[in-house]
Design a protein around this motif. Structure first.
Motif, short mmCIF file in Angstrom:
data_model
loop_
_atom_site.label_atom_id
_atom_site.label_comp_id
_atom_site.label_asym_id
_atom_site.label_seq_id
_atom_site.Cartn_x
_atom_site.Cartn_y
_atom_site.Cartn_z
N ASN A 111 49.57 87.49 81.94
CA ASN A 111 50.38 87.60 80.72
C ASN A 111 50.18 88.93 80.00
O ASN A 111 49.80 88.95 78.83
CB ASN A 111 50.04 86.47 79.74
CG ASN A 111 50.61 85.16 80.21
OD1 ASN A 111 51.77 85.10 80.62
ND2 ASN A 111 49.80 84.12 80.17
N PRO A 112 50.47 90.05 80.67
CA PRO A 112 50.28 91.34 80.01
C PRO A 112 51.36 91.52 78.95
O PRO A 112 52.42 90.88 79.02
CB PRO A 112 50.47 92.35 81.13
CG PRO A 112 51.43 91.67 82.06
CD PRO A 112 51.11 90.21 81.98
N SER A 113 51.10 92.38 77.97
CA SER A 113 52.13 92.60 76.96
C SER A 113 53.14 93.64 77.43
O SER A 113 54.23 93.71 76.90
CB SER A 113 51.50 93.01 75.64
OG SER A 113 50.52 93.98 75.88
N VAL A 114 52.74 94.44 78.41
CA VAL A 114 53.65 95.48 78.90
C VAL A 114 53.72 95.45 80.43
O VAL A 114 52.69 95.24 81.09
CB VAL A 114 53.14 96.90 78.50
CG1 VAL A 114 54.13 97.97 78.94
CG2 VAL A 114 52.89 96.98 77.01
N ILE A 115 54.92 95.65 80.96
CA ILE A 115 55.05 95.85 82.40
C ILE A 115 55.67 97.21 82.64
O ILE A 115 56.67 97.57 82.03
CB ILE A 115 55.89 94.74 83.05
CG1 ILE A 115 55.05 93.47 83.14
CG2 ILE A 115 56.34 95.16 84.45
CD1 ILE A 115 55.74 92.33 83.83
N VAL A 116 55.00 98.00 83.50
CA VAL A 116 55.50 99.32 83.84
C VAL A 116 55.96 99.26 85.29
O VAL A 116 55.18 98.95 86.18
CB VAL A 116 54.38 100.37 83.69
CG1 VAL A 116 54.86 101.72 84.19
CG2 VAL A 116 53.93 100.47 82.24
N ALA A 117 57.26 99.50 85.52
CA ALA A 117 57.80 99.39 86.88
C ALA A 117 58.44 100.71 87.27
O ALA A 117 59.40 101.15 86.66
CB ALA A 117 58.81 98.25 86.93
N ASP A 118 57.87 101.36 88.29
CA ASP A 118 58.40 102.65 88.75
C ASP A 118 59.28 102.43 89.97
O ASP A 118 58.78 102.20 91.07
CB ASP A 118 57.24 103.60 89.07
CG ASP A 118 57.71 105.05 89.18
OD1 ASP A 118 58.94 105.27 89.19
OD2 ASP A 118 56.85 105.95 89.25
N GLU A 119 60.59 102.48 89.77
CA GLU A 119 61.57 102.25 90.83
C GLU A 119 61.26 101.00 91.64
O GLU A 119 61.11 101.06 92.86
CB GLU A 119 61.64 103.46 91.76
CG GLU A 119 62.01 104.72 90.99
CD GLU A 119 62.28 105.91 91.92
OE1 GLU A 119 62.89 105.67 92.98
OE2 GLU A 119 61.91 107.02 91.58
N PRO A 120 61.17 99.85 90.99
CA PRO A 120 60.80 98.62 91.70
C PRO A 120 61.83 98.21 92.74
O PRO A 120 61.51 97.47 93.67
CB PRO A 120 60.70 97.57 90.59
CG PRO A 120 61.57 98.09 89.51
CD PRO A 120 61.48 99.58 89.58
N THR A 121 63.07 98.69 92.59
CA THR A 121 64.09 98.29 93.55
C THR A 121 64.41 99.43 94.52
O THR A 121 65.35 99.35 95.30
CB THR A 121 65.39 97.89 92.82
OG1 THR A 121 65.85 99.02 92.06
CG2 THR A 121 65.14 96.73 91.88
N GLY A 122 63.61 100.48 94.46
CA GLY A 122 63.89 101.69 95.24
C GLY A 122 64.03 101.46 96.73
O GLY A 122 64.79 102.15 97.41
N ASN A 123 63.29 100.47 97.26
CA ASN A 123 63.32 100.25 98.71
C ASN A 123 64.11 99.01 99.11
O ASN A 123 64.01 98.57 100.25
CB ASN A 123 61.89 100.10 99.23
CG ASN A 123 61.20 101.44 99.39
OD1 ASN A 123 61.87 102.48 99.45
ND2 ASN A 123 59.88 101.43 99.44
N LEU A 124 64.84 98.44 98.15
CA LEU A 124 65.46 97.14 98.44
C LEU A 124 66.99 97.24 98.49
O LEU A 124 67.59 98.09 97.85
CB LEU A 124 65.04 96.13 97.37
CG LEU A 124 63.52 95.97 97.21
CD1 LEU A 124 63.20 95.04 96.05
CD2 LEU A 124 62.89 95.45 98.50
N ASP A 125 67.60 96.32 99.24
CA ASP A 125 69.06 96.32 99.30
C ASP A 125 69.62 95.77 97.98
O ASP A 125 68.89 95.15 97.21
CB ASP A 125 69.54 95.48 100.50
CG ASP A 125 69.10 94.05 100.37
OD1 ASP A 125 69.60 93.36 99.45
OD2 ASP A 125 68.26 93.60 101.18
#
Ligand SMILES: Nc1ncnc2c1ncn2[C@@H]1O[C@H](COP(=O)(O)OP(=O)(O)OP(=O)(O)O)[C@@H](O)[C@H]1O
Ligand SMILES: [Mg+2]
Lengths: 302, 225
Positions: free
Chosen positions: B152-166
Motif C-alpha cells: 500500500n505505497p502512497s506513490v507509484i512511479v511507472a516508467d513506460e510500463p506499457t512500453g513492451n506490450l501490445d
C-alpha cells in the motif's frame, strides 16, 4: 531483525543454493579442487617432515669408553653427559651387549671366535640421542672434551658417522623448504581459483541485487541470505573434500603399513584427523563467508 | 520539487530547473521525446539519482537530507514499475510479490493472505507459482504491479510500463493502474503512448530537453510521431 526474518534468511539462503543450481555446483567444485590441493600438500609436507625427523633421530652419537675405565669415572661421565641440555637420552651398552649386537648385524661366525676364547675386544659404550639433530657434531665435541684435564682419559672415542649425518641433515632441510613452498604456492593458487569463481557469481547477481534495493530492501536484508548461501556452499565443498582426503589417506596408510622396509612410518590417521577436519571445514566456512561478503559489497551501493 | 537540476557526470544536462508539485491521489503522465529527461525525473523521485541542485521532497522525506541507510524506508513507500518488469528471475510470481513484504518484516500469516489478494487483483491468482520466464510480458508486468502495490505505497512511479506490450495488454495494465489510483494512490507514469494519454485525460507534464514545457490538467499527449 526479528526471529521470523532470521528464519526467512536461512530458508532463502538454503533455497538459493538450489535455485542457482549449476553455479552452486561450480563454486563447490572449485572449493573441492582448491582445498584438495591444499590438503594433499599439507599431508605430504607433514609426513615428509615427520620422516625427516625420524631419519634425523636415527643419527646417534656413540661414545666408546676406555677399556680400563674405573666404575667411578664411568658414573661421572654418564652424569655429565646426562646433564648436557642438548641430550635427550643416553643408553649404556655393555661390552657383552655390544657383542650380541655384533652377532645380529655381522652373523655368528664373527662372534664365535671371541666367545670360545672368552676374550671380548669391544669397549663399553654409551649411545647418546640429542633433542635437535643438528646439534650432533657440537655435542660430540663437547663429550670428547670431557677428557680434557683428566690424567686418565675416560673416553676412548666419540663417533657419529661424520659426513653422512651432515648430508642427511641437508637433505631433510631441503625437503622441509620444498614442502613449505609447495603449501604456499598451492594456497595462492586455491585463492585465485576461488576469487575467480566469486567474480563470476557476482556478475550474475548484480541485477538481482539492484532489484532488491529498488523494492526497499536494506543491505543487511540482502546480505544475510547471500552469506548463508556462501557458507553452505563452502561447508558442503569442504565436507566433500574432507571425506575424499580422509578416505584416500586411510587407504595409503594401509598400503604403507604393509611395506615393512620403510625407513619411516606415516603419521597415523587417528592422530591428525581431528585437527585436520577442523582446519578444512574452517577453511570452507571462511571461504564461503568471505566470498559471499566481498562478492556483494560492491553492488550494495545502488 | 523545487528548481531541480540534474547533470550526469558525463556532462549531460538531463533536467534544468524543474519546479512542480504533485498532490496526493493525482495521476500524472510524463511525456516528451526520447532523451528529454523523463526517466531521470522518475529516478529522482525514488532516489536512484540525486539532484545536482535543488530540493525534492516525497511523502515528507526531504531527499536532499535523506541518509543513505534511510533510503530503503523511502522506497518502501514508493512502488516502482519499469518497462522491463525487473522481477527476480529465480523466484515465482508469489515469491516476487512476497519479497516486498518480507522486506518490511510482515508476519507470515498476513503476508500469505495479502500476496494472494493482490495477485487476485491483477488476475494472476492461478499462476502464482510460475517463474517470470513462464509468464507472458503482460503477466510479468502484472506481477510487477502486484509487487509495487502490495505494501500500500502512497506513490507509484511507472516508467513506460506499457512500453513492451501490445495495445490490448496495455489497456489492461492501464485499467489496473487507474483502479489503483482510484483507491487513493498517487501515480506518476512516463509514457510514449499517445492513445492512452489522450483517452484517459489526466494531468500531463511535457518535458523537453530537461525543461517542463507544458503542465495541463486533463491534458493531451500533444506530439505527433
Ligand atoms: N546514467 C546516465 N549517465 C549519463 N547520462 C545519462 C544517464 N542517464 C540518462 N542520461 C542522459 O540524460 C538525458 C535524459 O535521459 P532520460 O533517460 O531521462 O531520457 P528519457 O526522457 O527517459 O528518454 P526515453 O524516452 O528514451 O526513455 C539523455 O540525454 C541521456 O542520454
Ligand atoms: Mg526513459
Amino acid at each position: 531483525m526479528n526471529f521470523n526474518t532470521l528464519l526467512r534468511h536461512f530458508r532463502e539462503g538454503t533455497k538459493n543454493v538450489f535455485r542457482n543450481g549449476w553455479m552452486s555446483v561450480a563454486s563447490m567444485l572449485s572449493i573441492v579442487v582448491s582445498l584438495s590441493l591444499l590438503g594433499v600438500a599439507l599431508l605430504l609436507v607433514l609426513n615428509l617432515d615427520r620422516a625427516a625427523d625420524e631419519v634425523d633421530r636415527q643419527v646417534e652419537i656413540s661414545v666408546y669408553l676406555n677399556l680400563d675405565i674405573q666404575q667411578a669415572d664411568r658414573d661421572r661421565v654418564e652424569q655429565e653427559i646426562r646433564d648436557m641440555p642438548e641430550v635427550q637420552e643416553l643408553t649404556f651398552v655393555s661390552k657383552e651387549e655390544g657383542l650380541e649386537e655384533m652377532r645380529e648385524t655381522l652373523g655368528d661366525a664373527m662372534v664365535k671366535g671371541y666367545e670360545e676364547t672368552g676374550t671380548n675386544p669391544l669397549p663399553d659404550m654409551y649411545k647418546v640421542q640429542v633433542i635437535e639433530a643438528t646439534t650432533v657434531p657440537f655435542v660430540a665435541d663437547k663429550i670428547l672434551a670431557l677428557n680434557d684435564g683428566r690424567p686418565e682419559a675416560p673416553i676412548y672415542e666419540v663417533d657419529y658417522g661424520k659426513g653422512t649425518a651432515e648430508k642427511l641433515f641437508q637433505w631433510t632441510q631441503t625437503i622441509r623448504i620444498v614442502g613449505l613452498v609447495l603449501v604456499i604456492g598451492l594456497g595462492v593458487m586455491a585463492m585465485f581459483l576461488i576469487a575467480n569463481t566469486i567474480k563470476v557469481t557476482i556478475i550474475a547477481r548484480r541485477r538481482e541485487i539492484a532489484i532488491m534495493k529498488l523494492v526497499g530492501a536494506t543491505n543487511r536484508f540482502i546480505r544475510w541470505p547471500f552469506f548463508i548461501e556462501g557458507v553452505l556452499v563452502g561447508m558442503t565443498g569442504s565436507a566433500l573434500t574432507l571425506a575424499i582426503l580422509l578416505y584416500a589417506y586411510s587407504r595409503v596408510e594401509l598400503a604403507a603399513s604393509s611395506w615393512k622396509a620403510a625407513l619411516f612410518t606415516m603419521i597415523p590417521l587417528h592422530e591428525i584427523w581431528l585437527w585436520f577436519s577442523i582446519l578444512i571445514l574452517g577453511l570452507g566456512f571462511l571461504i564461503g563467508a568471505w566470498g559471499s561478503t566481498i562478492s556483494i559489497r560492491k553492488f550494495l551501493k545502488v | 520539487m523545487q528548481d531541480v537540476w540534474k547533470t550526469y557526470p558525463n556532462g549531460t544536462h538531463a533536467l534544468q530547473g524543474v519546479s512542480l508539485q504533485i498532490d496526493r491521489s493525482e495521476f500524472v503522465y510524463v511525456v516528451g521525446p526520447s532523451g528529454a529527461g523523463k526517466s531521470t525525473f522518475m529516478k529522482l523521485i525514488y532516489r536512484e539519482e540525486v539532484p545536482t541542485k535543488g530540493q525534492i521532497s516525497v511523502n515528507g522525506f526531504n531527499l536532499g537530507k535523506l541518509k543513505q541507510r534511510n533510503i530503503p524506508l523511502l522506497r518502501r513507500n514508493i512502488g516502482v514499475i519499469f518497462q522491463d518488469y525487473r522481477l527476480l528471475p529465480k523466484l515465482t510470481a508469489y515469491e516476487n510479490v512476497a519479497f516486498a513484504m518480507e522486506v518490511i518484516e510482515a508476519p507470515r500469516k498476513i503476508m500469505k493472505k495479502r500476496v494472494m489478494e493482490v495477485l487476485d487483483l491483477v488476475g494472476l491468482k492461478n499462476k502464482a507459482n510460475r517463474e517470470p520466464a513462464h509468464l507472458s510480458g503482460g503477466e510479468q508486468q502484472r506481477v510487477a504491479i502486484a509487487r509495487a502495490i502490495v505494501n500500500n505505497p502512497s506513490v507509484i512511479v511507472a516508467d513506460e510500463p506499457t512500453g513492451n506490450l501490445d495495445p490490448e495488454t496495455s489497456w489492461g495494465i492501464m485499467q489496473l493502474l487507474d483502479e489503483i489510483n482510484f483507491r487513493g494512490t498517487t501515480i506518476v507514469m512516463a509514457t510514449h503512448n499517445k492513445e492512452i494519454v489522450n483517452t484517459m485525460r489526466k494531468r500531463v507534464l511535457a518535458i523537453e530537453n530537461g525543461h517542463v514545457v507544458r503542465d495541463q490538467l486533463r491534458g493531451e499527449y500533444g506530439y505527433e510521431f
